[in-house]
Write an enzyme that holds these catalytic residues in place. Structure first.
Site, PDB file in Angstrom:
ATOM      1  N   ASN A 439       0.606  -1.192   0.174  1.00  0.00           N
ATOM      2  CA  ASN A 439      -0.023   0.031   0.040  1.00  0.00           C
ATOM      3  C   ASN A 439       0.974   1.251   0.048  1.00  0.00           C
ATOM      4  O   ASN A 439       1.632   1.561   1.061  1.00  0.00           O
ATOM      5  CB  ASN A 439      -1.074  -0.179   1.375  1.00  0.00           C
ATOM      6  CG  ASN A 439      -1.862   1.297   1.295  1.00  0.00           C
ATOM      7  OD1 ASN A 439      -2.613   1.454   0.609  1.00  0.00           O
ATOM      8  ND2 ASN A 439      -1.211   2.092   2.278  1.00  0.00           N
ATOM      9  N   GLU A 440       0.727   1.951  -1.065  1.00  0.00           N
ATOM     10  CA  GLU A 440       1.438   3.413  -1.411  1.00  0.00           C
ATOM     11  C   GLU A 440       3.094   3.358  -1.247  1.00  0.00           C
ATOM     12  O   GLU A 440       3.489   4.548  -1.338  1.00  0.00           O
ATOM     13  CB  GLU A 440       0.748   4.330  -0.097  1.00  0.00           C
ATOM     14  CG  GLU A 440      -0.733   4.335  -0.352  1.00  0.00           C
ATOM     15  CD  GLU A 440      -1.306   5.611   0.486  1.00  0.00           C
ATOM     16  OE1 GLU A 440      -2.616   6.274  -0.189  1.00  0.00           O
ATOM     17  OE2 GLU A 440      -0.818   6.195   1.276  1.00  0.00           O
ATOM     18  N   ASN A 441       3.533   2.058  -1.210  1.00  0.00           N
ATOM     19  CA  ASN A 441       5.171   2.368  -0.923  1.00  0.00           C
ATOM     20  C   ASN A 441       5.920   2.672  -2.196  1.00  0.00           C
ATOM     21  O   ASN A 441       6.935   3.528  -2.314  1.00  0.00           O
ATOM     22  CB  ASN A 441       5.750   1.086  -0.478  1.00  0.00           C
ATOM     23  CG  ASN A 441       5.176   0.859   0.956  1.00  0.00           C
ATOM     24  OD1 ASN A 441       4.588   1.811   1.630  1.00  0.00           O
ATOM     25  ND2 ASN A 441       5.112  -0.328   1.420  1.00  0.00           N
TER      26      ASN A 441
END
Length: 828
Positions: A439-441
């Site tokens: 998630n979102e890295n």
């Protein structure tokens, strides 16, 4: 057959010289809470008073059951330890752990005492902070989005706090523990590859066994049985021609082998297909595997329910960019999704009944996809079982969120072991349709200054683009994998480019206005959201004795987002006069949340098939908090929940811009064409009909249609006194040319009647004026009271009946109480 002895009773929790009873499975916080040692951290500002718990070391003690076993081998099995632990049997260390997300098995043969004295079993937990600090010192600093060291330990990240969650860093035996006694061989790994081709279902089970010395090289037989388990339920009624009825099946197969691995295959003719809810039924099959020795004696067994279906992810390039469309059984699907976080910050408290309640609520809201977010946990098997039954597709994140994750040891081997174990555990579930790397890295590396700060250090890219897709390909090749959310498919495009792959839309909430959702058409909106406070009764329970105000001490403590209240009020001020009165503020912020999410979903659903899904942030909460959820931390439905039910319905009527002007749009996700007559009216604020016409509207099955609104029916672009109403087949769409601040709202006026029935009270509201976003907050009548609907807009003379359960309406003050619990938009 192996003998299993659960170890759930007789545990003691120790810290320094103190000792108290412990519940296993459980955690330190819940044991301390049960013993009255700490206050409830969910109430008031008690969270601050229990910070010390997460920074302390703890010890769990019990004794192993007495008695001899005739088996050759005894294993001590932990399904989950949270997190850095040393396991001791009889004072001897048998193993150490450092990963909450995997199980552990230790050979304790000859150590359990037999008929002798009781043998102590101890599990010593080091503070997660101590472990994380040690790993950080070894691998070096990495950036993240929160001031806590969660990326240095394989533990539920959100236990360190999030912008919706408390900082309650847990420790404990959070999943079951047992002794397993066995001989000759046991099943160590069972991986069912379930496919279907031209109506024939195929189950290929890859079996790995562990043997004792006496069983080495001896012939074994793996026997497979697949039989129909029926239709557990969950599909919507309007499934059309996509429906498949289960064919009776009882298929058996076996294979003999003398090594440690084998594959046994069974084929089911005319296999009934598992479908997402709304597309067909959810027939499941019992899949059973038995391991036998050469004499036919049963040594071990394994059983799961499976479903036959195909799933693919279409990421083809087209004139709009790069798509991201789920395809199940050849059917292209617009995903109506919600993001899921752990339903309690103490996951061991989540019961099967609670899972079923929450997931059933999701289906009631029209949801067909649940994204299990990467800062939480791989959920209990029960969670996925229920999703199988309800037809809820599951998008499963690997557990990486909002941080740069080191790829060096000791973390890398833990990540691979965790991934292989959980892919194997979850792959039997038909509901699981997608693996997601993080998630979102990938976005964070590009946009949040991580690249400069890292200066070449590892940050997780090797996991998301290398290790994890390899694990999925080797272990579960029947499902698609995507590297992250958001992710455009490659570094050729920005990771959060709405035209390519999945995107997250947070600029709207953070900086602009929800009307800006209309400016973009993402290929797949995997995250977007708008905050609102929880229900009134939830606040009263969580903040006992506090005089409620938007900025009261307890309200601010239960608002974890950076400048959360500021964003709430700025978002509100663009549409309404921000009230000083708390009750009006509470109502209007909930209205604004529902309006915001509806604006995005209606626009994006109307753009199908260019946009192929919306996943709202978020379905649920893990404690009572102001957040983006549709269901609050006490399980109460916010107005957003009911609005999701409207905008996620199979058939949605909406007014959208087409060719520069308003058009009535029919979004038809049902299996049947939608041909209807739409009554379109231009109306004045006082309720007078200024113009009216009946228009034909048509949308094919699983498609979108529209009809342009004639000029004579259009309100003037800047009119503060006219609006558009479109009605068809019980659905209503509204269009106001200006925002609420500028519109000439009448003072709400209505008649009220209460009709008492056994088990419920019908609240009948009849409008004397235009009532915009009328809302009955039933929990103001009684904490357990529930209304069957949320926001509704009534024209003068129209009535609505709101069913209320959990309130008896007794006494002369019942009507007055309802009036005080009813809200509607008022003049600015």
């Amino acid at each position: 057959m192996k003998d299993v002895a659960p170890l759930s009773a007789g545990w003691t929790l120790r810290h320094e010289s103190a000792a108290l009873p412990a519940e296993v499975p459980g955690c330190v916080h819940t044991d301390l809470l049960a013993a009255g040692v700490i206050p409830d951290p969910f109430l008031s500002r008690n969270e601050k008073d229990v910070e010390w718990v997460g920074r302390a070391d703890w010890q769990y003690d019990t004794v192993l059951p007495a008695g001899d076993s005739d088996h050759e081998r005894t294993d001590l099995v932990f399904d989950g330890l949270d997190t850095a632990a040393t396991v001791m049997v009889g004072g001897e260390v048998v193993g150490r752990t450092r990963n909450m997300h995997r199980g552990y098995r230790f050979d304790v043969s000859g150590m359990t005492g037999g008929a002798g004295p009781a043998v102590p079993l101890s599990v010593l937990f080091t503070s997660a902070y101590t472990e994380a600090d040690a790993v950080r010192a070894q691998v070096g600093e990495r950036p993240n989005s929160y001031p806590e060291p969660f990326q240095y330990i394989r533990k539920m990240a959100c236990s360190f706090g999030w912008d919706w969650g408390p900082t309650l860093v847990t420790a404990g035996i959070w999943k079951p523990v047992r002794l397993e006694h066995w001989s000759k061989a046991r099943l160590s790994d069972v991986r069912p590859l379930v496919t279907v081709d031209e109506g024939t279902g195929r189950v290929g089970i890859r079996v790995a066994v562990e043997r004792t010395s006496s069983g080495a090289g001896r012939p074994l037989t793996a026997e497979l049985r697949v039989r129909a388990a029926g239709h557990p339920g969950g599909s919507s009624a309007d499934t059309g021609s996509s429906r498949s009825d289960a064919a009776p099946a009882d298929v058996r197969s076996s294979v003999s082998f003398d090594g440690t691995q084998a594959t046994v295959t069974a084929e089911v003719a005319d296999a009934a297909l598992w479908w997402p809810r709304g597309y067909g039924e959810q027939p499941l099959y019992e899949c059973e595997l038995v391991l036998r020795d050469a004499s036919g004696a049963e040594l071990d067994s394994w059983s799961r329910r499976i479903g036959f279906r195909t799933v693919a992810l279409d990421t083809s390039a087209d004139e709009h960019g790069t798509g991201f469309t789920l395809v199940v059984n050849g059917e292209r699907i617009f995903a109506r999704g919600v993001n899921w976080i752990p339903d309690d910050v103490f996951p061991s408290r989540i019961t099967p009944e609670r899972y079923r309640t929450r997931l059933t609520q999701a289906t009631e809201a029209g949801v067909d996809l649940i994204r299990v977010w990467g800062g939480g946990i791989y959920e209990s098997d029960v969670f996925y079982d229920i999703c199988d039954e309800l037809g809820l597709m599951v998008w499963q994140d690997f557990l990486f969120a909002c941080a740069a994750y080191p790829e060096e040891q000791p973390l890398r081997s833990e990540v691979e072991a965790e991934a292989r174990e959980n892919v194997t555990r979850l792959m039997p579930h038909a509901s699981l349709v997608l693996w997601n790397g993080n998630n979102e890295n990938l976005w964070g590396f590009r946009d949040w200054q991580w690249e400069e700060e890292l200066a070449g250090d590892s940050w997780g890219e090797g996991y998301y683009l290398g290790l994890l897709p390899r694990v999925v390909a080797e272990t579960d090749p029947t499902r698609p994998y995507t590297a992250g959310s958001p992710w455009s498919g490659s570094w050729d495009h920005h990771p959060n480019d709405p035209a390519h792959g999945t995107s997250h839309s947070w600029e709207v909430w953070n900086r602009t206005d929800y009307t800006d959702y209309l400016e973009q058409t993402p290929r797949f909106a995997a995250e977007f959201g708008w905050q609102a406070p929880p229900a009134y009764a939830t606040l009263r329970r969580a903040l006992p004795g506090e005089e409620l105000a938007a900025d009261s001490p307890g309200m601010l403590h239960h608002q974890k987002a950076a400048d959360g209240n500021g964003k709430l009020e700025r978002g509100l001020a663009r549409h309404f006069a921000v009230p000083v009165d708390f009750d009006r503020w509470h109502y209007l912020t909930q209205v604004n949340q529902a309006r915001a999410i509806a604006t995005g979903i209606e626009h994006w659903r109307a753009q199908w098939p260019v946009c192929a899904g919306t996943v709202v942030w978020q379905l649920n909460d893990c404690w009572p908090v102001t957040s983006w959820s549709a269901i609050d931390g006490d399980g109460r439905r916010k107005p957003l929940f009911h609005e999701l039910r409207r905008v996620y319905a199979d058939r949605l009527l909406t007014v959208q811009t087409r060719n520069g002007g308003p058009a009535v749009v029919a979004v038809n996700q049902s299996a049947r064409p939608w041909h209807t007559e739409v009554r379109v009216r231009r109306m004045a604020a006082d309720g007078k009909v200024l113009a009216e016409a009946a228009l034909e509207l048509s949308a094919p099955a699983r498609a979108v249609g529209h009809t342009v609104v004639p000029a004579a029916l259009l309100p003037d672009a800047g009119s503060a006194e006219e609006f558009l109403v479109a009605d068809a087949d019980g659905s209503r769409a509204l269009h106001f040319p200006v925002r609420d601040l500028a519109f000439a709202w009448p003072v709400p006026d209505f008649d009220l009647e209460l009709v008492r029935h056994e088990g419920r009270v019908d609240v009948v509201v009849t409008a004397r004026t235009l009532l915009r976003d009328l809302l009955l907050q039933a929990d103001r009548l009684a904490p357990e009271a529930v209304a069957d609907r949320g926001l509704v807009t009534l024209l003068p003379g129209e009535s609505v009946t709101v069913e209320v359960r959990g309130w008896d309406a007794a006494g002369d003050g019942a009507v007055r109480a309802v009036r005080e619990a009813l809200f509607a938009v008022e003049p600015a």
